[in-house]
Design an enzyme around this catalytic site. Sequence first.
Site, short mmCIF file in Angstrom:
data_model
loop_
_atom_site.label_atom_id
_atom_site.label_comp_id
_atom_site.label_asym_id
_atom_site.label_seq_id
_atom_site.Cartn_x
_atom_site.Cartn_y
_atom_site.Cartn_z
N CYS B 109 -16.12 -2.92 -0.83
CA CYS B 109 -16.54 -4.43 -0.72
C CYS B 109 -17.58 -5.23 -1.95
O CYS B 109 -18.21 -4.08 -2.88
CB CYS B 109 -17.10 -4.94 0.74
N CYS B 112 -20.78 -3.01 -1.82
CA CYS B 112 -20.70 -1.31 -2.93
C CYS B 112 -20.74 -2.08 -4.79
O CYS B 112 -21.66 -1.38 -5.40
CB CYS B 112 -19.26 -0.93 -3.19
N ASP B 514 9.03 6.44 6.82
CA ASP B 514 8.67 7.26 6.21
C ASP B 514 8.20 7.61 7.64
O ASP B 514 7.68 7.29 8.04
CB ASP B 514 7.49 7.34 5.71
N ASP B 730 3.21 5.37 2.84
CA ASP B 730 1.57 5.27 3.03
C ASP B 730 1.60 5.85 2.55
O ASP B 730 0.36 5.75 1.75
CB ASP B 730 1.39 5.33 4.06
N ASP B 734 5.19 8.73 -1.27
CA ASP B 734 6.10 7.64 -1.40
C ASP B 734 5.69 6.65 -2.07
O ASP B 734 6.98 5.91 -2.02
CB ASP B 734 5.67 6.90 0.06
#
Lengths: 47, 831
Positions: B109, B112, B514, B730, B734
């Site tokens: 965010c 940071c 998945d 995810d 993938d």
Amino acid sequence: MLWTIIALIILMFAIGLAGWFIFLWAAKTGQFDDIERPKHRMMDDES
Amino acid sequence: MTSPAARLICDHCLLPVSTRDAVSDDSPGGRKVFCCHACRAIYRMITEEGYGDFYKRRDWKTVGIPEALRRADQPEPGPPAAEREALLPFIRGNGDIKEADLMIDGIRCASCIWLNEKVLERTKGVLSARINFATHRALIKWDGAAITLHAILARIRSIGYLARPYTPAAQEEALKKQNYDLLIRLGTASFFSMQLMLLSFGLYAGYFQGIDPVEKYWLEFFALLMCTPVLFYSGWPFLRGAYGGLRNRVLNMDVLISLGALSAYFLSIHHMLTRGEVYFDTSAMIITLVLLGRFLEHSARRRASQAIARLLALQPQDARLVRDSDRVVVAVSSVKRGDMLEIRPGEKVALDGIIKEGVSEVDESLVTGESRPVEKSPGSGMIGGTINGLGTVIMEVTRVGQETTLSRITRLVENAQASTAPIHRFADRVSAYFIPFVIAAAGITFWHWHRYFYADQSLLVAVSVLVIACPCALGLATPVAVLAGTGRAARSGILIKGGDVLERMHKVNTVVMDKTGTLTTGKMQVVEVRNLEQADRVGVADGNAVASIQNRSEKIILYAASAEQGSEHLLGAAIVRYARDKGISPLSSGGFQAVPGQGVRAMVEGKQVLVGKQSLLEQEDIVVYPEIVAEAEVLEQSGRTVVFVSQEKVLLGMIALMDSAKPDAAFAVERLKRMGMEVVMITGDNRTTADVIAKRTGIEKVLSGVLPSGKSEEVTKLRTEGRVVAMVGDGINDAPALAAADVGVAMSAGSDIAIESAGMVLMRSDLTGVVEAIELSRKTFRVIKQNLFWAFFYNVAAIPLAMAGLLHPIVAAGAMALSSVTVVTNSLRLR
């Protein structure tokens, strides 16, 4: 009357042109590269 | 006078405080003393949020903010000139002022970014540090004489972020340049169009109220001046596109736009000379609106290309080379096949290789999506980019450069992104029918006027048909609806990366999911506890048999949880959680020892307890009978993971754990089926494991045992069958499949790479988001179709007027304004 209109148009055009140059300068110096961070930067503490 | 007040130390900020002023608080961890109520409140807040460890772990004993976070006057011991060899290729600049691009991992965010910038700016020798909010990339400038890049990287690491040097990919540079070009063109078009509109308003007023011909002429002259750069500079890409299209005999959008804008421009010049009405504003507005639409789309697409940059960034930059008894840190690019590398605990594996010495567990979730660490011993293969666990190993490098697994995945993503079929724009197809129609109408008008009316006016009337036919709102029709649709989606936690994604999503008829992490929670759960104590298995006919078995199971969990309480292992954590849910509080334990890949040893109330695989128990000479092994195998075949528990050489029992389906998965699948979708599950796991989850979620078609690199092939295969495929996943493994599918949907809990390669991201981890996304895309596309209709409608309605030679400029202006207004309001219905 006519010359007033022409003068006004030229004045308006000059102002618009100034805006355009400011835009060109801003784009060239990367002012639009990151439009998220600066609005957070003003919240930072000084120093 | 009382004696000087005794000094206490505030437990939060470490400031000394007198007993009189001290505020105390009885927390679960004992009585705490604070200097003020604010400190007490913060202490409470931190502990209540579960971060009580902060006070145990903080390694400073000084007052206030630790010195290390405030200022770093002493960067790193050693001469600053000795820049690490591996970093040299990333540093630019001559003399003392150097600069480099860094990629910073771990940024979540704005705070940071703030922390990183502030810490770097206060580091001596760093001249400036600017971090891009969207890309997490930093541009650092520093004084080469005062500090090294290596020290800067160490500094960032010291505050908990991971920075690595980075060179922007050529493709991304090109996109950036394209974006800049578009911005300049759009900005120029907007400024001149604004000026032009002011003049046009004067001319509109003149049309109604009458205007002095000389004044009108001057207004028109300035309008021409404003319109020219818009058409020939900002509109250049369209003119070029139209030229290219015509040469290839294709009537595309560019042809329609150029035709409208150019004919309006030249007709206006002609009218200027013959005292007619001018349409410069029409010409400029077409260009500006279409450019605006393109700009909105382009900025969204730019983010997608960053996926590749991130993938490349996963590759470690340096490796620890083994030279006899020495260890030398070198750049990864200088490592050759056959070299020996040492990998220490917690480090990333630099390249693909085979282990020669040492045992460890490696987190390969990067490549396989499997969250369980994989056990490695001499002879097993290592994959570059994966994270080493607890052991130090030495491996022989087998693949370098372009051949590594990571580079192959990167290439797969790149190819899949490039081979995604070019977006067949609906507008393009419409204009393919519309242009011939308009040209035919103009042709008929010309011929008819030439033949029956005034031959000298026929060309002019034909051109005015072209002008009025050009739909100005066309440029807005798609982007505005997409903007409204994506805004609506964002509020329900679905991020969509562009109009083309929405466009393809509405046609989807097959959803591929998945298994791990998408259909399942990705977390292990205890599903069964089996008692294996010999006495019970012989079958003692006891009146309390049931009760005793109950107690036995609890005993197994009790010992297993006690032994595992210090464990951070996935399975251990699941057992501890299960015990807590059952209300079993663990006994005190000590001597905790994790055996990588096998299990744990611990002393529970003075007795040795083992929790782990069969091999761990056999090391301690505990016999596991073949029928028990067979029983465990049956469980493992049904997708469970089995661990044995023993106490003092006695086998107590086994615990079966399993990754369970998400609670809403079945509901989401059911809704998708009702919408006419076929749902397919894809997984690398074996058939039996996959079938258990498939049955539970109601999925009929299962593709199991698919290799990580095979997923994108399976998706492509489905697409060649004529299906429109949405892939939900995810993991990094993938990513190629997400890019290969018509629409890739990533879960926000997934890896960054998956998120970047997908067209759509679900911010919630429940699957109903997929259903909502499809519904919304269908709704949005309906609105887009309506928009296109309205964009054309007014213009088409005005064509007969133009053909009759009755075209009033106010009709043209009205058609233009009305179609734009209709399109925008219609789109707003989506919100």
